[in-house]
Design an enzyme around this catalytic site. Structure first.
Site, mmCIF file in Angstrom:
data_model
loop_
_atom_site.group_PDB
_atom_site.id
_atom_site.type_symbol
_atom_site.label_atom_id
_atom_site.label_comp_id
_atom_site.label_asym_id
_atom_site.label_seq_id
_atom_site.Cartn_x
_atom_site.Cartn_y
_atom_site.Cartn_z
ATOM 1 N N THR A 138 1.066 -1.288 0.486
ATOM 2 C CA THR A 138 -0.336 -0.119 0.187
ATOM 3 C C THR A 138 0.563 1.514 0.094
ATOM 4 O O THR A 138 0.092 2.037 -0.452
ATOM 5 C CB THR A 138 -1.013 0.054 1.351
ATOM 6 O OG1 THR A 138 0.327 0.050 1.974
ATOM 7 C CG2 THR A 138 -1.899 -1.340 1.037
ATOM 8 N N CYS A 139 2.430 1.308 0.798
ATOM 9 C CA CYS A 139 2.651 2.293 0.725
ATOM 10 C C CYS A 139 3.612 3.249 -0.506
ATOM 11 O O CYS A 139 4.101 3.792 -0.853
ATOM 12 C CB CYS A 139 3.920 2.290 1.452
ATOM 13 S SG CYS A 139 5.082 0.770 1.563
ATOM 14 N N MET A 140 3.390 1.556 -1.289
ATOM 15 C CA MET A 140 4.017 2.439 -3.118
ATOM 16 C C MET A 140 2.467 1.859 -4.161
ATOM 17 O O MET A 140 2.572 2.299 -4.830
ATOM 18 C CB MET A 140 4.413 1.448 -3.521
ATOM 19 C CG MET A 140 5.903 1.153 -3.092
ATOM 20 S SD MET A 140 7.160 0.445 -3.648
ATOM 21 C CE MET A 140 6.870 -1.355 -2.895
#
EC number: 2.3.2.26
Length: 1029
Positions: free
Chosen positions: A996-998
């Site tokens: 999710t961070c990317m």
């Protein structure tokens, strides 16, 4: 300087190039000139000395002669006039001739003789009843020149004697005719006898008195008398001095009066009407002055002086009682009588309005009796003008002015001004219409800037036709593309001032005030006070005027605040009006936009300017630019998407300025999933304001106390924000309640559930602000009226449907009730019912004994709506706002209305745009846009329900809602990466995973669409935290 030892005289050499003869000639001419000037000066001094000597000899001779005549007079008539009979006043007698010659007001003996003369005069008139024969003998016509001279001289001598001795007679100046033993009363009654309107010489006396500046003398007497103990404790009886004024004032040079017109500097208006609160001292004079013909004369005289820019006001006024303010108060005190006359002309109304406008412009802002400023309500910050330092009016004078401009005055003035342009008239005179509109607008504009605004607005909105008349005028001018220039009587407006300027600056606040009480049915169904078609045209006019003022021809230095220095009104009134114009038009357009958001009656693009481009947007981000000023003053002119771009730019800049710390300096939260609210509150409340702006990294702990897998690169924090907001704003927790349509607002009874409820509201405000600050959309549907509080706006009756539609319907029923409302037995109390505990609360002090009637029902309606919308949740809202503004400044939020603000918080309610996501997707690991797995994936995504699409978005980005402006603005861009090298059994058995961070989806190369759908559905529905990653 010192002796050199050489006794010889050496020849001096002149190196100036001029001969000695030339130099001597110049010197001679200069000496001649000086001698001539000396002789001239000597001659002037001799001449002056001769004149002084001559004057002295004349005065000395006059004094000697006066003393001789006085001696002869006393020998003949006695020191106290004991030898006087009624024939002494006749033309052949030397009594008056001698007395008027030697009389000196400062001489105490002469003053006694004058008093005795006047007493005898009254006595002889009382006995004979014929004052004309007393002075003229048998034939007045043959002796009228002598008689007229004596009576006017005698009348003036009486007044002058009192004036010269006013300090000594301070306690006797304000006496009544009944006090016949007092010397001043005797003198004034003698003057009154001589000024009897039936007498043939009265006009000659009045003309003489006015030439000798009688009103100036009376003013100085009154000023002295008011300082005496008697002047401060007056009775209601007519005063002798007042009677004299009553006899003089009607002489204005009109038939049958033949008096000459007095110099305005010494007129009744300048000298008497500038005495503070004169009508309290002379109430009977007020009745006389209120005569339409007299008032018209004196008010027209004032208006003429104003138009000629002639200063006629006395200079010796105090700061508490400036002459112009006293003149305004005293004039307006009688204007009601003039305006109420059926024969009151348009010219008369224009003169009254012109005088009032001129002096109101000069006044410092007046406060109402309740101590509030002109604005009337905390939110109504229209027309704030800074008080002039050191200029504070006396409270009684302020009260006189505010009481004079009451509902009756405003109603009568507008009725007379608009009589020629009445709504029912088919034909009208364009010049008269422009004159009436311009005059009314200029007066009301000055009144708005000076007087308590709330009371004036209510009168104008509900008791006059002002809105309808101004609208018809502006509508016709707009349709004909011809705006009449404002009349020349508005001296402070330049000739090129647009004709719509003053009418619009008055129309906007009054119509805005009307819209506060108009209900939904009146506005949308009955189309009152204006039809929806007219409102659409009004929006166009307002938008064009505002764009012209703010962008095309802006002020050199626009005032970004709503407080305008009073100095500006004097130095550059047109700038003040333009600045004011920008504010009121912006506010009205914003209010009309709110009505359009409740129920659309025109396209939202009608509120937007046509000339907003990328250059404008780039300028709007920079402070101090015209575009930035427009963004703050009239954000609705800029399209919503453009404002969102500006907002996101501001957020990005703020995040960048607080995100420069290293990774070890970031705040780290350890959150238990089953205690998410408690842990978030404890850890977030401990952060400083600066820490709140910095990055926060979250580690989740599952039910077993084990930290979940995954490193927070931003995705876990997004998930945390979505879960914490869902938990914190859940109505089950008791801090918020739901309306009938499931919109959230603070629970008025939150204090009964949580002891620290206010601290929690502060935390929730910070939480919402943090989500917005980080660009995270959260699914929190707030009630519209509560969103207004984030903009620090006051809620009114029309906001009540968003809280309690049922209560709103009941209040509108009361508003339209045709019968006697008192029969319903309602009182000024409201019933609160929180968690079964019923309490009564008074809406006003003593409200439980105050019955609701037809007269006060509107007040009751507003108090009830104010209690529910503002009062009940004021503490909760205040603490929520404080927390919110720790991260999001008010000026950022002010760019958006309430409906747009909800979109900023939660995103659009529309379903996910799969095509937009596909067009902004990157591929990696061997995938590309035409790959068969990718084609299957997008087919599956389109087949998902809206709820499953949101689950997918949360699975890959950590948030169930997409970016406000579309996936083009998702950072980093969404990417689908192949999860295994080949389509082996091992790889296709794997579930899709995400980072999710990317914003990354790791998708195995499934062989069938059905398998891909099954695996993807399982992954997005598992809610297994970040363990699948």
């Amino acid at each position: 300087m010192f002796f050199s030892g050489d006794p010889s005289t050496r020849k001096r050499v002149d190196l100036g190039g001029r001969s000695t003869k030339e130099r001597d000639a110049r010197k001679l001419l200069e000496q001649t000139r000086m001698e001539r000037n000396r002789r001239l000066l000597q001659k002037q001094q001799n001449s002056a000395a001769l004149k002084i000597q001559k004057f002295f000899r004349g005065r000395r001779s006059m004094a000697i002669e006066r003393s001789k005549v006085r001696h002869d007079f006393c020998e003949t008539y006695g020191n106290n006039c004991q030898n006087v009979d009624r024939h002494c006043f006749e033309p052949g007698s030397s009594f008056l001739r001698q007395f008027l010659f030697f009389f000196k007001a400062q001489n105490s003996g002469d003053f006694v003789i004058l008093v005795e003369t006047c007493r005898l005069l009254q006595s002889f008139v009382d006995s004979s009843g014929d004052i004309v024969s007393l002075f003229s003998g048998l034939d007045y016509s043959s002796e009228h020149n002598l008689v007229d001279f004596r009576v006017k001289k005698l009348a003036f001598t009486c007044i002058e004697a009192i004036h010269q001795n006013r300090n000594r007679l301070r306690d006797q100046l304000l006496v009544t005719p009944e006090e016949a033993s007092i010397s001043t009363a005797i003198l004034m009654e003698a003057v009154s006898l001589l000024l009897d309107p039936k007498l043939p010489w009265v006009c000659k006396i009045v003309s003489y008195l006015q030439k000798r500046k009688v009103f100036k003398l009376v003013r100085e007497m009154v000023t002295t008398a008011k300082e005496s103990p008697r002047g401060k404790t007056m009775t209601g009886n007519i005063l002798s001095l007042e009677r004299v004024l009553i006899l003089i004032v009607p002489h204005i040079g009109r038939e049958p009066c033949c008096c000459t017109v007095v110099d305005p500097r010494w007129s009744f208006s300048s000298m008497i009407l500038t005495i503070p609160l004169i009508w309290k001292l002379f109430p009977n004079l007020k009745v006389v002055f209120a005569n339409p013909s007299l008032s018209q004369h004196y008010i027209h005289q004032m208006a003429s002086c104003i138009q000629k820019d002639t200063c006629v006001l006395p200079m010796e006024t105090s700061p508490e009682f400036p002459g112009y303010a006293c003149l305004l108060g005293n004039t307006l005190d009688t204007a009601n009588v003039v305006l109420s006359q059926p024969e009151c002309s348009l010219d008369m109304a224009i003169d009254i309005a012109l005088v009032a406008t001129f002096f109101l412009e000069t006044l410092p802002p007046v406060k109402s009796s309740e101590g509030e400023s002109r604005q009337g309500s905390s939110d109504e910050d229209d027309m704030l003008i800074d008080d002039v330092p050191g200029l504070v009016l006396n409270k009684a004078l302020e009260q006189q002015i505010t009481n004079a401009i009451d509902s009756r005055f405003l109603l009568q003035l507008t009725n007379v001004l608009f009589r020629q342009v009445s709504l029912g008239m088919q034909s009208y005179d364009e010049d008269k219409e422009a004159l009436a509109i311009g005059t009314a607008s200029s007066f009301l504009y000055a009144a708005f800037n000076t007087l308590p605004l709330e009371r004036i607005m209510t009168i104008l909105a509900y008791r006059t036709e002002l809105v309808a008349v101004l609208w018809n005028y502006m509508k016709r001018c707009h349709e004909n593309q011809k705006w009449s220039s404002m009349p020349k009587l508005l001296a402070y407006l330049p000739g090129d001032a647009p004709g719509w300027l003053l009418p619009l600056v008055v129309f906007c606040p009054v119509y805005k005030h009307m819209l506060m009480i108009v209900d939904n049915e009146e506005f949308y169904e009955r189309e009152k006070p204006l039809s929806l078609q007219d409102i659409r045209l009004l929006i166009i006019i307002l938008k064009q005027a505002l764009w012209q003022l703010l962008w095309v021809n802006p002020l050199t230095q626009p005032n970004t605040g709503k407080s305008v220095s009073n100095d500006l009104s004097k130095k550059n009134p047109i700038e003040l009006i333009q600045n004011r114009m920008g504010i009121v038009v912006s506010e009205l357009l914003s209010q009309l936009q709110d009505w359009n958001n409740r129920k659309q009656f025109t396209s939202s693009s009608d509120f937007q300017a046509d000339s907003v481009n990328e250059y404008f947007i780039s300028q709007a981000i920079m402070e101090g630019t015209r575009a930035n000023y427009i963004l703050m003053q009239a954000p609705f002119l800029i399209p919503f998407t453009s404002r969102v771009k500006i907002f996101t730019t501001q957020l990005a800049t703020a995040r960048q300025s607080h995100g420069s710390q290293g990774i070890f300096a970031r705040n780290r939260f350890r959150i238990r999933r089953d205690h998410i609210l408690e842990d978030a509150y404890n850890q977030m409340s401990a952060l400083s304001e600066d820490d709140l702006r910095s990055s926060i990294r979250v580690t989740f702990v599952n039910e077993l106390g084990v930290e979940e897998a995954g490193i927070d690169g931003g995705g876990i924090f997004k998930d945390f924000m979505e879960k914490i907001t869902r938990a914190a704003f859940d109505v089950q927790y008791g801090l918020f309640k739901e309306t009938a349509d499931h919109m959230l607002y603070p629970n008025p009874g939150s204090g009964m559930i949580h002891e620290q409820h206010l601290q929690f509201f502060h935390f929730l405000g910070s939480l919402l602000a943090k989500a917005m600050f980080e660009g995270i959309l959260v699914d929190i549907p707030f009630a519209t009226f509560f969103l207004s509080k984030l903009k620090q706006k006051y809620n009114y009756l029309n906001d009540l449907p968003s809280l309690d539609p049922e209560l709103y319907r009941h209040l509108i029923f009361l508003k339209r009730y045709k019968g006697d409302i008192s029969d319903l037995e309602l009182y000024f109390v409201i019933l609160n019912n929180e968690y079964g505990e019923r309490t009564e609360e008074e809406l006003l002090p003593g409200g439980q004994d105050m019955r609701v009637t037809n007269e006060n029902v509107i007040t009751f309606i507003h108090l009830v709506s104010n209690h529910r919308l503002n009062f009940q949740i004021r503490q909760q809202s205040s603490h929520f706002l404080r927390g919110f503004q720790q991260l999001i400044p008010k000026e950022w939020i002010d760019m958006f209305n309430e409906h747009e603000l909800q979109v900023l918080i939660s995103g659009s309610v529309d379903s996910l745009d799969i095509d937009d996501l596909r067009n902004n997707t990157n591929y990696a690991g061997g995938y590309h846009a035409g790959h068969y797995v990718i084609d299957m994936f997008w087919e599956v995504m389109k087949s998902f329900s809206t709820e499953n699409q949101k689950k997918f978005l949360k699975f890959v980005t950590g948030c169930s809602r997409g970016p406000l402006l579309g996936f083009k603005y998702l950072e980093p861009a969404f990417c689908i990466q192949r999860a295994a090298g080949s389509a082996s059994n091992e790889s296709v058995d794997r579930l899709p995973t995400s980072a999710t961070c990317m914003n990354l989806l790791k998708l195995p190369p499934y062989q069938s669409k059905e398998l891909l759908e099954t695996k993807l559905m399982y992954a997005i529905s598992a809610e297994a935290g970040f363990d699948l990653s």
